[in-house]
Design a protein around this motif. Sequence first.
Motif, PDB file in Angstrom:
ATOM      1  N   THR A  31     -32.135  13.140 -19.815  1.00 46.71           N
ATOM      2  CA  THR A  31     -32.323  11.731 -19.306  1.00 46.71           C
ATOM      3  C   THR A  31     -31.114  11.330 -18.552  1.00 46.71           C
ATOM      4  N   LEU A  32     -29.896  10.737 -19.478  1.00 42.32           N
ATOM      5  CA  LEU A  32     -28.984  10.771 -18.661  1.00 42.32           C
ATOM      6  C   LEU A  32     -28.659  11.699 -17.595  1.00 42.32           C
ATOM      7  N   ALA A  33     -28.228  12.440 -17.870  1.00 40.37           N
ATOM      8  CA  ALA A  33     -27.900  13.879 -16.844  1.00 40.37           C
ATOM      9  C   ALA A  33     -28.795  13.107 -15.366  1.00 40.37           C
ATOM     10  N   ALA A  35     -30.447  11.350 -14.832  1.00 43.71           N
ATOM     11  CA  ALA A  35     -30.499   9.210 -13.963  1.00 43.71           C
ATOM     12  C   ALA A  35     -28.632   9.351 -13.639  1.00 43.71           C
ATOM     13  N   ARG A  36     -27.854  10.248 -13.745  1.00 40.41           N
ATOM     14  CA  ARG A  36     -26.249  10.714 -13.172  1.00 40.41           C
ATOM     15  C   ARG A  36     -26.402  11.067 -11.710  1.00 40.41           C
ATOM     16  N   GLN A  37     -26.999  11.727 -11.794  1.00 37.08           N
ATOM     17  CA  GLN A  37     -27.880  12.766 -10.175  1.00 37.08           C
ATOM     18  C   GLN A  37     -28.349  11.629  -9.395  1.00 37.08           C
ATOM     19  N   LYS A  38     -29.067  10.850  -9.542  1.00 36.23           N
ATOM     20  CA  LYS A  38     -30.349  10.266  -9.311  1.00 36.23           C
ATOM     21  C   LYS A  38     -29.455   9.490  -8.636  1.00 36.23           C
ATOM     22  N   PHE A  39     -28.214   8.703  -9.181  1.00 35.02           N
ATOM     23  CA  PHE A  39     -28.069   7.092  -8.819  1.00 35.02           C
ATOM     24  C   PHE A  39     -26.339   7.347  -8.688  1.00 35.02           C
ATOM     25  N   SER A  40     -25.890   8.496  -8.436  1.00 37.65           N
ATOM     26  CA  SER A  40     -24.623   8.304  -8.314  1.00 37.65           C
ATOM     27  C   SER A  40     -23.938   8.618  -6.659  1.00 37.65           C
ATOM     28  N   THR A  41     -23.042   7.885  -6.631  1.00 32.41           N
ATOM     29  CA  THR A  41     -22.488   8.313  -5.600  1.00 32.41           C
ATOM     30  C   THR A  41     -21.453   9.080  -4.462  1.00 32.41           C
ATOM     31  N   PRO A  43     -20.170  12.328  -4.703  1.00 35.27           N
ATOM     32  CA  PRO A  43     -21.696  14.007  -4.636  1.00 35.27           C
ATOM     33  C   PRO A  43     -20.909  15.129  -5.685  1.00 35.27           C
ATOM     34  N   GLU A  44     -19.606  15.109  -6.232  1.00 33.37           N
ATOM     35  CA  GLU A  44     -19.500  15.605  -7.177  1.00 33.37           C
ATOM     36  C   GLU A  44     -19.718  15.711  -8.898  1.00 33.37           C
ATOM     37  N   LEU A  45     -19.851  14.320  -9.102  1.00 29.18           N
ATOM     38  CA  LEU A  45     -20.100  13.579  -9.926  1.00 29.18           C
ATOM     39  C   LEU A  45     -22.120  14.395  -9.941  1.00 29.18           C
ATOM     40  N   ALA A  46     -22.443  13.635  -8.861  1.00 32.78           N
ATOM     41  CA  ALA A  46     -24.102  14.722  -9.431  1.00 32.78           C
ATOM     42  C   ALA A  46     -24.616  15.951  -8.922  1.00 32.78           C
ATOM     43  N   ALA A  47     -23.267  16.968  -8.597  1.00 30.99           N
ATOM     44  CA  ALA A  47     -23.554  17.719  -9.202  1.00 30.99           C
ATOM     45  C   ALA A  47     -22.827  18.133 -10.038  1.00 30.99           C
TER      46      ALA A  47
END
Length: 81
Positions: A31-33, A35-41, A43-47
């Motif tokens: 769930t946390l991963a 959320a990080r994908q959805k709300f990260s600004t 792109p590297e963190l989202a990937a």
Amino acid sequence: MGGEEVDTGADADPVWSALHAEREAVERALTLAQARQKFSTDPELAAAARREEAELLVNLDRVLTLIRAAEYRRRPGAGRW
């Protein structure tokens, strides 16, 4: 499934409890991963979160398979595979 009752109460064995605790931890991390994908600004963190999600889904599948096997073994008259 199938109408049989499986004991999930307080008298469950430690392995059973540990599997469910692991499942809960993996689901929380998943769930946390997501959320990080959805709300990260970033792109590297989202990937990185997408890669983590893929690993967690494999782990969740493993844990759920172990839980299903444990449920089968807990039934009266269950044989070995």
